[in-house]
Write an enzyme that holds these catalytic residues in place. Sequence first.
Site, PDB file in Angstrom:
ATOM      1  N   LYS A 172       0.837  -1.202   0.000  1.00 48.06           N
ATOM      2  CA  LYS A 172       0.000   0.000   0.000  1.00 48.06           C
ATOM      3  C   LYS A 172       0.868   1.247   0.000  1.00 48.06           C
ATOM      4  CE  LYS A 172      -2.774   1.191   3.527  1.00 48.06           C
ATOM      5  NZ  LYS A 172      -3.926   0.937   4.428  1.00 48.06           N
ATOM      6  N   LYS A 174       0.947   5.539   0.188  1.00 49.63           N
ATOM      7  CA  LYS A 174       0.239   6.745   0.596  1.00 49.63           C
ATOM      8  C   LYS A 174       0.205   7.753  -0.546  1.00 49.63           C
ATOM      9  CE  LYS A 174      -0.530   5.590   4.909  1.00 49.63           C
ATOM     10  NZ  LYS A 174      -1.875   5.515   5.502  1.00 49.63           N
ATOM     11  N   ASP A 203      -3.808   5.096  -0.428  1.00 46.34           N
ATOM     12  CA  ASP A 203      -4.489   5.624   0.760  1.00 46.34           C
ATOM     13  C   ASP A 203      -4.265   7.127   0.836  1.00 46.34           C
ATOM     14  OD1 ASP A 203      -5.567   6.171   3.231  1.00 46.34           O
ATOM     15  OD2 ASP A 203      -4.280   4.800   4.351  1.00 46.34           O
ATOM     16  N   ASN A 205      -5.903   9.121   3.134  1.00 46.03           N
ATOM     17  CA  ASN A 205      -6.149   9.574   4.510  1.00 46.03           C
ATOM     18  C   ASN A 205      -7.089  10.780   4.583  1.00 46.03           C
ATOM     19  OD1 ASN A 205      -3.099   8.274   4.801  1.00 46.03           O
ATOM     20  ND2 ASN A 205      -4.438   7.881   6.563  1.00 46.03           N
ATOM     21  N   GLU A 229      -8.111   4.259  -0.620  1.00 47.11           N
ATOM     22  CA  GLU A 229      -8.584   4.244   0.768  1.00 47.11           C
ATOM     23  C   GLU A 229      -8.774   5.662   1.291  1.00 47.11           C
ATOM     24  OE1 GLU A 229      -6.736   2.577   4.991  1.00 47.11           O
ATOM     25  OE2 GLU A 229      -6.345   1.496   3.115  1.00 47.11           O
ATOM     26  N   GLU A 255     -11.607   3.032   8.923  1.00 46.28           N
ATOM     27  CA  GLU A 255     -10.763   3.169  10.110  1.00 46.28           C
ATOM     28  C   GLU A 255     -11.170   4.337  10.998  1.00 46.28           C
ATOM     29  OE1 GLU A 255      -6.737   5.344   9.593  1.00 46.28           O
ATOM     30  OE2 GLU A 255      -7.007   4.262   7.721  1.00 46.28           O
ATOM     31  N   ASP A 278     -11.935  -1.231  12.443  1.00 43.47           N
ATOM     32  CA  ASP A 278     -10.759  -1.238  13.318  1.00 43.47           C
ATOM     33  C   ASP A 278     -11.258  -1.355  14.754  1.00 43.47           C
ATOM     34  OD1 ASP A 278      -8.519  -0.643  14.881  1.00 43.47           O
ATOM     35  OD2 ASP A 278      -7.723   0.789  13.433  1.00 43.47           O
ATOM     36  N   HIS A 305      -8.443  -2.216   9.105  1.00 45.57           N
ATOM     37  CA  HIS A 305      -7.343  -1.278   9.303  1.00 45.57           C
ATOM     38  C   HIS A 305      -6.551  -1.748  10.510  1.00 45.57           C
ATOM     39  CE1 HIS A 305      -5.682   2.396  11.310  1.00 45.57           C
ATOM     40  NE2 HIS A 305      -5.166   2.520  10.108  1.00 45.57           N
ATOM     41  N   GLU A 327      -3.743  -6.009   6.513  1.00 45.07           N
ATOM     42  CA  GLU A 327      -2.607  -5.093   6.522  1.00 45.07           C
ATOM     43  C   GLU A 327      -1.552  -5.553   7.536  1.00 45.07           C
ATOM     44  OE1 GLU A 327      -2.213  -0.228   6.798  1.00 45.07           O
ATOM     45  OE2 GLU A 327      -3.883  -1.227   7.815  1.00 45.07           O
TER      46      GLU A 327
END
Length: 370
Positions: A172, A174, A203, A205, A229, A255, A278, A305, A327
């Site tokens: 994964k 970022k 991801d 975020n 994500e 998450e 999560d 997550h 993960e």
Amino acid sequence: MRITKLEPIILHAPVTRGGIKDSTHSITHWGAPGVAIHTDTGHVGYGFSGTHAHLPTDKLIVECITDSFGPLLIGEDALATRALWHKMYKSSEIYWVGRSGITHLALGAIDIALWDLKCKALDMPLWHLLGASGKEKLEAYNTDGGWLNWSKQDLVSDCKRMVEEQGYRAVKIKVGGDSGTEDLRRIEAVRHALGDEVRIMTDANGRWSLPDAIRLGNQLAQFDISWIEEPMGFDDVKGHQRLANAMSTPIALGEQLYLTQQFRDFVQAGAVDYVQPDIVRLAGITEWWTVAELAHANNLPVVPHVGDMGQVHQHLCMAHPACNLLEYIPWLSNWMKHPAQVKDGYYVASQAAGAGMEPTAEALATINKI
């Protein structure tokens, strides 16, 4: 087996290379505020939450555990996990000040510790207690090489090492940096280096606006990305529904969701493809299982997550049929007595009794030094 004492614990474990960065945070340590629950039989159960190692906030979590929830637990049967969860969740005083946030983080840590106690009393690993699903191993994907503060060269090098030396078939990366164009260049470089057979997840975020998410999410498709994500604001069901209808790249999220009802809303809106509960933000194992059942009933895969609670999530994923991928982040691996084990890109089922969150003696010795 009666509960006699709740002992607060705060652990701070250093992260990779002294510091990592995603689109919204930079951290040097992973925080694990939690609790040791003692019983009159001598059994001790351990449970933790997960934070960015901010000591004042971590103290609020453990104070909520011992001062708010603690009086509800002393003298209770430690094996009555679900009944105790509902007792704590429905406590009018605690419910009044928060149905998520710190109160949920605290409840989650307690719930993990109670399940850990039950497993130890029955001398079996959590995945076995939960019924198992016939899985002997579980595919892992590695997140710990895709940070935004890595140069493109380091990013590619780390991803190649994970695949060629450690056996991972999924990584994964970022995204959500200052330039969407640079995000795409980094993904392109990794895809070129790893070839077509390795899965790449991304991801953001929660960094992007809806127009940016549509534009960049559609461009990610050219690199055969498994998912994007948290592309946008965490609670925006309608926005994610519009995004899902506007692009082909699948959406993963969860998450930052605290309640089963929030997951229900995303699922019913068709706004999520990979469900990522999560146990940290959900109130522990008890509520996590409810969300996994919800996803499974809607034919959606569950990919929790971790960050870094893989010790417990490995058990849940081994036991639940909706989970086939998890993960991996290694920050707590040297702090736990029975850390999650990944071999050739797969989690291997733990045979140790418990939920996997009992700290080593060395880790416990650091508590008073924080």
